[in-house]
Design a protein around this motif. Structure first.
Motif, PDB file in Angstrom:
ATOM      1  N   ILE A 224      -3.096   6.197   9.006  1.00 31.32           N
ATOM      2  CA  ILE A 224      -2.801   4.812   9.383  1.00 31.32           C
ATOM      3  C   ILE A 224      -1.505   4.730  10.195  1.00 31.32           C
ATOM      4  N   TYR A 225      -1.168   5.827  10.884  1.00 30.36           N
ATOM      5  CA  TYR A 225       0.070   5.835  11.650  1.00 30.36           C
ATOM      6  C   TYR A 225       0.068   4.771  12.748  1.00 30.36           C
TER       7      TYR A 225
ATOM      8  N   ILE B  34      14.407   7.493  11.519  1.00 29.96           N
ATOM      9  CA  ILE B  34      13.271   6.599  11.277  1.00 29.96           C
ATOM     10  C   ILE B  34      12.581   7.077   9.996  1.00 29.96           C
ATOM     11  N   PRO B  35      13.200   6.826   8.843  1.00 30.33           N
ATOM     12  CA  PRO B  35      12.667   7.366   7.583  1.00 30.33           C
ATOM     13  C   PRO B  35      11.249   6.901   7.256  1.00 30.33           C
TER      14      PRO B  35
ATOM     15  N   ILE C  81       0.836  -1.203   0.000  1.00 34.97           N
ATOM     16  CA  ILE C  81       0.000   0.000   0.000  1.00 34.97           C
ATOM     17  C   ILE C  81       0.871   1.254   0.000  1.00 34.97           C
ATOM     18  N   LEU C  82       1.885   1.258   0.863  1.00 36.05           N
ATOM     19  CA  LEU C  82       2.805   2.399   0.915  1.00 36.05           C
ATOM     20  C   LEU C  82       3.520   2.580  -0.425  1.00 36.05           C
ATOM     21  N   MET C  83       3.963   1.482  -1.022  1.00 35.84           N
ATOM     22  CA  MET C  83       4.656   1.564  -2.304  1.00 35.84           C
ATOM     23  C   MET C  83       3.744   2.160  -3.375  1.00 35.84           C
ATOM     24  N   TYR C  84       2.489   1.703  -3.408  1.00 32.70           N
ATOM     25  CA  TYR C  84       1.525   2.201  -4.403  1.00 32.70           C
ATOM     26  C   TYR C  84       1.343   3.707  -4.267  1.00 32.70           C
TER      27      TYR C  84
ATOM     28  N   LYS D  33       3.803   9.560   8.089  1.00 33.44           N
ATOM     29  CA  LYS D  33       3.178  10.788   8.593  1.00 33.44           C
ATOM     30  C   LYS D  33       2.826  11.737   7.456  1.00 33.44           C
ATOM     31  N   ASN D  34       3.711  11.839   6.459  1.00 33.06           N
ATOM     32  CA  ASN D  34       3.484  12.774   5.355  1.00 33.06           C
ATOM     33  C   ASN D  34       2.476  12.252   4.338  1.00 33.06           C
TER      34      ASN D  34
END
Length: 347
Positions: A261-262, A248-249, A156-159, A255-256
């Protein structure tokens, strides 16, 4: 056991043992791969092949010699004398990593949730005892839940990263040829270190399953999943400008990009810490059981007490000495595993 069910369970335990707090925060992936741009992506593919090939070979070898702990496999590969040295180093590393993982779990509860340190410790220890009391079934159950959640979250993050402005320039950056060689070295050192520690779980699990067809398929799926997670994380992390400055990249990205969904991200971090913790503790328990004929629950309690005490100590200097040393030994481990002949039986 059904072949595919068993294979997916083994794959989940494999992935769950390799991933950890550094994996979840993204810092580990940046240091080993993402900072090298396009070379980093190629390096991930090389590391993925090593995870697949050697993951299968560790477990196959364990069945060949009917090893019930990593100690027996190391003695077979290194010989009795150097095998003992390797086992001492491995045990020290496993206990140390467990201490660091427990400290990381505590920090998560304190810094992100505002709970007391004791609450984080007691909850994590209680969950560990419940899972470890169930043995291999407990490992399978936790990892079968956490690992798919991790894969879905990463995809999901990659998309959502694909439309970010810094992604494509960073992803396809080609640095000097020196970076290419460093990236190749990172692939071998990353895979060697993680595979050597993962054998603490893979060896006893493979012998307990005792079916080469299942464990080979499980090793292949596990290595492939690790490759997918690394690639997706690499793509996501490539969206950050000056990515080396972040401790913590991945948290910055979440967050950005997807602040809603943090708390899911916090759950993922805890899950990765927890699966590594129980996997390593399981491996320690299996080795200790070779020397002391005690019920597993008492061994687990003793190990947890030791891990808890170590978690109170400043462990950075010791790990700073042991990690590089263990990295070089891990490369020797891979070399010996590669040249060691295997049996041909398929049982």
């Amino acid at each position: 056991m059904n072949k595919w069910t068993g294979a997916f369970q083994i794959a989940a335990v494999y992935v769950g043992t390799v991933i950890g707090a550094g994996f979840a925060t993204g810092k580990e992936i940046v240091e080993f791969f993402t900072q090298y741009g396009l070379y980093g992506l190629i390096s991930i593919l090389l590391a993925g092949y090593l995870f697949i090939f050697f993951g299968m070979k560790v477990m196959t070898k364990a069945i060949d010699i009917q090893a019930t702990s990593f100690m027996e496999l190391n003695n077979d590969l290194f010989g009795q004398t150097f095998g003992k040295v390797m086992n001492i180093l491995m045990t020290a590393m496993l206990v140390g990593v467990c201490g660091v993982m427990l400290s990381g779990a505590e920090a998560l509860f304190v810094e992100q949730l505002g709970w007391g340190q004791a609450v984080g410790s007691l909850l994590t220890i209680l969950l560990c005892l419940i899972v470890l009391w169930a043995g291999v079934k407990g490992l399978f159950a936790v990892n079968t839940f956490v690992v798919p959640t991790l894969v879905i979250f990463n995809l999901i993050l990659m998309y959502n990263s694909l439309s970010q402005p810094f992604l494509w320039p960073n992803l396809f950056t080609i640095e000097s040829i020196d970076y290419a060689w460093k990236a190749v070295g990172s692939a071998f050192s990353y895979a060697a270190f993680n595979l050597t520690l993962a054998q603490a779980v893979l060896v006893p699990v493979a012998t307990e399953i005792n079916n080469k067809a299942i464990i080979r398929l499980g090793g292949f799926i596990g290595g492939a999943l690790l490759t997918i997670i690394l690639i997706s994380s690499h793509i996501t992390l490539s969206t950050l400008p000056d990515l080396l400055v972040y401790d913590i990249p991945m948290a910055t990205i979440v967050k950005n990009m997807m602040s809603g969904i943090y708390f899911v991200y916090l759950f993922i971090i805890y899950g990765e810490i927890f699966t590594s913790l129980i996997g390593n503790m399981y491996g320690i328990e299996r080795q200790i059981s070779q020397f002391f004929k005690l019920r597993s629950i008492w061994v687990h309690i003793a190990v947890i007490i030791i891990v808890y005490i170590i978690g109170r100590i400043e462990y950075g200097q010791l790990l700073g000495f042991l990690y590089p040393l263990f990295g070089y030994i891990s490369l020797i481990f891979l070399l010996l595993l590669w040249i060691k002949p295997m049996k041909n039986n398929e049982s």
